[in-house]
Write an enzyme that holds these catalytic residues in place. Structure first.
Site, PDB file in Angstrom:
ATOM      1  N   SER A  28      34.745  41.922  50.337  1.00 45.74           N
ATOM      2  CA  SER A  28      35.143  40.879  49.272  1.00 45.74           C
ATOM      3  C   SER A  28      33.937  39.937  49.017  1.00 45.74           C
ATOM      4  O   SER A  28      34.137  38.970  48.540  1.00 45.74           O
ATOM      5  CB  SER A  28      36.117  40.186  49.350  1.00 45.74           C
ATOM      6  OG  SER A  28      37.452  41.250  49.838  1.00 45.74           O
TER       7      SER A  28
ATOM      8  N   THR B 200      40.784  41.454  47.740  1.00 40.31           N
ATOM      9  CA  THR B 200      41.585  42.255  48.543  1.00 40.31           C
ATOM     10  C   THR B 200      41.289  42.155  49.989  1.00 40.31           C
ATOM     11  O   THR B 200      40.026  41.848  50.486  1.00 40.31           O
ATOM     12  CB  THR B 200      41.488  43.958  48.385  1.00 40.31           C
ATOM     13  OG1 THR B 200      40.440  44.214  48.480  1.00 40.31           O
ATOM     14  CG2 THR B 200      42.343  44.015  46.885  1.00 40.31           C
TER      15      THR B 200
ATOM     16  N   GLY C 151      39.909  42.653  56.880  1.00 36.99           N
ATOM     17  CA  GLY C 151      39.434  41.252  56.956  1.00 36.99           C
ATOM     18  C   GLY C 151      38.390  41.254  56.028  1.00 36.99           C
ATOM     19  O   GLY C 151      37.848  40.095  56.184  1.00 36.99           O
ATOM     20  N   SER C 152      38.304  41.806  55.003  1.00 36.32           N
ATOM     21  CA  SER C 152      37.218  41.509  54.135  1.00 36.32           C
ATOM     22  C   SER C 152      37.166  40.482  53.448  1.00 36.32           C
ATOM     23  O   SER C 152      35.981  39.888  53.326  1.00 36.32           O
ATOM     24  CB  SER C 152      36.952  42.891  53.217  1.00 36.32           C
ATOM     25  OG  SER C 152      38.003  42.746  52.180  1.00 36.32           O
ATOM     26  N   LEU C 153      38.294  40.012  52.992  1.00 39.46           N
ATOM     27  CA  LEU C 153      38.446  38.762  52.181  1.00 39.46           C
ATOM     28  C   LEU C 153      38.168  37.522  53.225  1.00 39.46           C
ATOM     29  O   LEU C 153      37.170  36.655  52.916  1.00 39.46           O
ATOM     30  CB  LEU C 153      39.802  38.529  51.716  1.00 39.46           C
ATOM     31  CG  LEU C 153      40.321  37.172  50.959  1.00 39.46           C
ATOM     32  CD1 LEU C 153      41.525  37.613  50.239  1.00 39.46           C
ATOM     33  CD2 LEU C 153      40.681  36.257  51.840  1.00 39.46           C
TER      34      LEU C 153
END
Ligand SMILES: [Mg+2]
Ligand SMILES: [Zn+2]
EC number: 6.3.5.7
Lengths: 489, 97, 476
Positions: free
Chosen positions: A155, A173, A177-179
């Site tokens: 993200s 999204t 854990g990307s956000l």
């Protein structure tokens, strides 16, 4: 006044008092995008004309005495794996380079109902698989705090755009854990809601049992405002079980008195940067000073969370990505002799290597003979992790840990092996696997001046407590006000 | 225990997932897959005797829709994203059964 | 050596819900291609399925009617494979916990009751349709059928002959129609059947190698394909060969099956639980509620018809073969006291015309009330049997009241003795050869003369009276 620098709640106040118009805000924001996005490269698709037209219409149609929704007229961005009707949605893949969805994700429709202004689509890793946006078919997004560094992944576009004041907030999204990772690297606030709290309809599936959409915002209040707008039951996503009962914005309180905070022991051992560790421990100390009870807590099984996450994500994604076959939409090679050739050429040319690797990994994990050892075992470990969290939450209201073990890496810095993936997901995968809500807030800077994120994990459906802790921390510190020191002009 | 993904395995997986690779790519993917699988293989050491798998983290169940017909999407809109359309249908190379 | 044929069936029946299994698109058959589709059923990125409650209830209902155990916990799974009729490259189906398990269906073959085990019934979605014929070099994909709910019924390998398989399918179809979960129209593809078949020397315990037969588009095709395949396998064994585990395609016009693909490397579908759909819990209350909706089933009904109406097994079997026919019969029985007469008519001219005109029983324009009126016209000798046939045909065409038809067309029976004597005298005069024959002992000639008399009165003469007068006149 530099309108683009405002938060949502500040801008909404001005619009409501009729001191500024939506057009002024949108124009100011577009100027900022023009100024900085050639360096940051947060956007894949800019919907500038549409945004201007929408703001014009909004300004024209609003009567003077009319009260507006807090999001009305305010520009936002959307990670490019969330469908927007009439605006192309690429998933940062050649496969969907020209895909224009005839429908919007529920989260996008909900913001549209409140007259939010969509500025465009934000960069991500291809099918959100990656940690750096290097797998994006289009370009890499750079960290506004240091253009030589990653803004996170997948993200990154969302977090970088918010940090560089290119949008007031973004929808992004978070699967593993990307956000949160991107928000932490860019020094902004990010919430991964409880699984099932926010509709996934129209959100391009990656790891279906973990995918969630959350807000990336400039401060906790904005985060709560956006969450309030997008959360709650949706008939189109059977996993959105809960009707929304709280008002998260009204519940924001500068008060952690008596709040029971568990300090996650496993995350302060080895493998975490000293700067990160110190910043988070300092932050916890300040919360303690404000009346919170802090105690160590141990969740021994979360060491397996990244691996379990990796298996579940890959398995689900391998199936979810089967639909890209060149027939109904998306990239297609021309002139194929037979069907098998169509499938193979289309998918081989349409997907990048990271996606292919994940899909093959998932295919492997689901194959007869491997299913029990990998996929089923990962689901069982998910049970163990979930149970450990539940037990911990008998004693604690929230659990605190760093969002990432490091601050933003340089491009090319990452260790080029599989273990890097595990390291990066180490602190974010546990909440993803257990479906729990987690928020990241800026809590300091390392010696290089890069932002550090602190993460709170809460009980399922207890976003209120997360907001309260984060808000209190924010009210008593000023990390959230700091913006990248780069002089864009 | 080291798990080795061979070129042959990659060929099998590529066939199942519909990819085609050069020999060099096969080698590369075999290595990359081996790395990851070796890393996740530690999961197998965890004692999960008697543990139920968690498919859905939520305890939701029985979410249904009623059997009500809703308007379908206009065909032209639906087919707009397709690369090859003929007679209102998606077109593919001749399928032999 | 004598061989035993071992057959198991996999039957797919489309459920007669109004909307699809996971979206609101219509399931109506025969629409213009791709007009009953939406982002969900063409598998566009990001869209999600939501289960149609009725589809699940129909599955439970079918399970109850086939004596299955209904799972208290069940879930949907994904079956992964690439094919252009499967837009998401995965089918939502059920793997390890089907809605229904361990049932059976009793069938009657040559007067013997055979119990055929039902291994499982599960809910899944149908695929789209591939159109191969329009273009030489390409295939077109129509996704109207994509996502229509199906049940897959898997039998145990309990069937032992083509005849048994055929009877099983007929019985199954009649039950699924009775309980209103599927219209089971093979010609529209709403009932489809794959056959697993193997042979073994009589007395041998282990099963032989089986083949799977596809593309069976009628019960007749099922029957023929089994006969063909059993013979094919037997001759392979007799020649010392081995049967290959494979899928074969039945070509009905050629009367032969052809190998499609060897099954040595069984395809790995990589089933896993559908993460987008929550699990399903079915409690006793729900099951009982559905059980209550199941009407009397054909076997029970047949028994009742024999006991209550004194009908022969055979009649009762035919009358109960479809719920519509049975309902029709019972409406008639309420109005008319002779069940056998009703049965004769229904099995005779009624079904003959239904078949000839290829219409549904529910579309027959003759009401039970009018049919009974017709019987009463016969009973009261207003019309003769042969005339009744004509009247009935007219009723079948127009739905008119039989009394009105008789009136309009002047079909009343001639029972006036003097009038008939006149006609008969004329007939005798015109057929001196037959009179001669009769008098020489050829009694058959009488039949001819009766016929001539009926012809002369356009069938309106009372046949008994004609007989009586003819005999009198001939004796003179
Ligand atoms: Mg099936
Ligand atoms: Zn649909």
């Amino acid at each position: 006044m530099e309108l683009y620098k405002l938060t949502v709640h500040e801008a909404a106040d001005l619009i409501n008092k009729r001191e500024v118009t939506s057009q002024q805000i949108v124009q100011s924001t577009l100027q900022q995008i023009n100024e900085v996005d050639k360096d940051v490269k947060a956007f894949i698709t800019l919907a500038d004309e549409r945004a201007l037209e929408e703001s014009r219409q909004l300004d024209a149609s609003v009567a003077d005495e009319e009260g507006l929704s807090v999001l009305a007229g305010i520009p936002f961005g959307v990670e490019d794996n969330i469908c927007t009707e009439g605006v192309r949605t690429t998933c940062a893949s050649k496969m969907l380079e020209n895909f224009v969805p005839p429908y919007s994700a529920t989260v996008v429709s909900r913001i549209a109902q409140q007259k939010g202004i969509l500025m465009g689509k934000l960069n991500t890793d291809e099918f959100s698989m990656g940690l750096t946006t290097e797998s994006s078919y289009f370009h890499e997004t750079r960290n506004p705090w240091d253009l030589n560094r990653i803004a996170g992944g997948a993200s990154a576009g969302a977090a970088a755009a918010v940090a560089a004041d290119e949008v007031f907030y973004a929808l992004a999204t978070d699967t593993g854990g990307s956000l949160r990772r991107a928000a932490a690297f860019c020094g902004v606030v990010g919430l991964k809601p409880t699984y099932g709290m926010v509709s996934r309809y129209g959100v391009i599936s990656s790891g279906s049992s973990m995918d969630q959409v959350g807000p990336v915002a400039k401060d906790v209040k904005d985060c709560a405002i956006v969450f309030q707008a997008i959360a709650g039951r949706d008939m189109a996503d059977p996993m959105t079980a809960k009707a929304m009962t709280s008002n998260y914005v009204q519940a924001l309180a500068d008060d952690v008195n008596g709040l029971r905070i568990g300090l996650l022991r496993e995350c302060f051992d080895q493998g975490v940067d000293k700067d990160v560790k110190d910043a988070v421990l300092n932050a916890v100390k300040s919360l303690e000073g404000l009346g919170a009870h802090v105690e160590e807590v141990s969740l021994p099984s979360i060491e397996h969370a990244p691996a379990a996450y990796c298996v579940i994500l890959s398995a689900e994604a391998s199936s979810n990505l089967g639909r890209y076959d060149g027939i109904k939409y998306g990239y297609r090679v021309e002139r194929c002799q037979d069907l098998d050739e169509l499938y193979k050429k289309t998918r081989t040319q349409g997907f990048g290597d990271e996606v292919k690797l994940r899909v093959m990994l998932g295919t492997y994990a689901l194959s007869a003979g491997n299913y029990e050892r990998y996929y089923l075992q990962a689901l069982k470990i998910r049970t163990i992790i979930k149970n450990e969290f539940e037990k911990a939450f008998e004693k604690f209201d929230i659990i605190v840990l760093p969002t990432c073990p490091t601050t933003a890496l340089r491009f090319g810095d990452k260790v080029d092996n599989a273990l890097a993936i595990f390291l990066a997901d180490k602190y974010t995968a546990p909440a993803s696997i257990a479906g729990l809500p987690a928020i990241t807030v800026p809590c300091g800077f390392d010696t290089k001046g890069l932002p550090i994120g602190m993460q709170f994990i809460g009980k399922a459906f207890d976003e209120s407590t997360l907001f309260r802790a984060a808000f209190t921390f924010e009210q008593n510190t000023d990390y959230h006000i700091k913006r990248p020191a780069i002089d864009w002009r | 225990m080291a798990v080795g993904i061979t070129v042959k395995d990659v060929e099998y997986l590529a066939e199942a997932a519909k990819f085609e690779f050069t020999e060099e790519q096969k080698q590369k993917f075999a290595q990359a897959l081996s790395d990851i699988i070796n890393a996740v293989d530690r999961l197998a050491e965890v004692d999960t005797e008697g543990v139920q798998p968690t498919i859905h983290v939520l305890s939701v169940k029985n979410i249904f829709r009623e059997d009500v017909v809703l308007p379908s999407m206009d065909r032209d809109i639906l087919l707009k994203n397709a690369a090859d359309v003929q007679d209102g249908c998606y077109r593919v190379p001749k399928v032999v059964e | 050596m004598k061989y035993e044929v071992v057959i198991g069936l996999e039957v797919h029946a489309e459920l007669s819900t109004q909307s699809k299994a996971f979206c609101g698109c219509s399931t109506k058959f025969g629409a213009v291609p791709n007009t009953q589709c939406c982002p969900v059923c063409i598998g566009m990125p990001g869209v999600l399925p939501v289960i149609n409650k009725k589809a699940l209830e129909y599955t439970i209902k079918a399970g109850l009617a086939l004596n299955c155990r209904i799972a208290r916990y069940t879930k949907m799974d994904r079956k992964n494979y690439f094919y252009p009729d499967l837009p998401r490259a995965c089918q939502i189906s059920q793997y390890d916990v089907p809605v229904c398990q361990n049932g059976y269906l009793d069938i009657v073959v040559n007067g013997q009751t055979r119990r055929i085990g039902i291994n499982r019934i599960h809910l899944e979605e149908d695929a789209g349709k591939l159109l191969h014929d329009q273009y030489a070099d390409s295939t077109l994909v129509d996704l109207n059928r994509s996502g229509v709910p199906l049940i897959e019924i898997v039998t145990e390998p309990d069937l032992r002959s083509a005849e048994e398989a055929k009877v099983f399918l007929e019985t199954l179809r009649s039950i699924l129609r009775y309980i209103d979960v599927s219209d089971c129209k093979m010609e529209e593809g709403s009932l489809r059947c794959d056959v697993n078949i193997s042979v073994r020397p009589e007395g041998q315990k282990e099963f032989g190698v089986r083949t799977e037969m596809k593309n069976l588009n009628s019960f007749r095709a099922v029957y023929r394909a089994i006969e063909y395949e059993a013979n094919r396998q037997i001759s392979i064994l007799e020649e010392g060969g081995t049967v290959l585990r494979e899928t074969r395609r039945w070509d009905d016009s050629a009367g032969k099956s052809f190998s499609m693909r060897a099954k040595e490397h069984a395809q790995d579908y990589r089933y896993f639980p559908e993460p987008d759909l929550p699990p399903i819990e079915i409690d006793d209350e729900w099951v009982e509620e559905i059980r209550k909706q199941i009407p009397e089933l054909p076997a029970q009904k047949q028994r009742r018809y024999v006991e209550e109406f004194g009908l022969p097994e055979y009649d009762a079997g035919i009358l109960t073969s479809s719920r519509d026919l049975a309902d029709y019969f019972e409406r008639c029985v309420k109005l008319y006291e002779n069940p056998k007469t009703i049965s004769n008519w229904l099995m005779g001219d009624f079904l003959r015309l239904v078949n000839e005109k290829n219409i549904e029983i529910s579309d027959v324009p003759v009401t039970p009330e009018n049919l009974v009126k017709l019987f009463k016209l016969i009973d009261s000798k207003v019309i003769s049997g042969p005339i009744a046939k004509t009247v009935f045909e007219e009723m079948f065409d127009t739905g008119k009241d039989p009394e009105a038809i008789v009136e309009e067309k002047g079909l009343k029976q001639i029972t006036d003795r003097d009038e008939l004597v006149k006609v008969i005298k004329k007939v005798l005069a015109e057929n001196p050869k037959s009179v001669e024959d009769y008098k020489n002992g050829k009694k058959k000639a009488l039949g001819f003369l009766v016929g001539q008399t009926m012809k002369a009165t356009k069938g309106k003469a009372n046949p008994q009276l004609v007989n009586e007068i003819l005999l009198e006149e001939l004796e003179k």
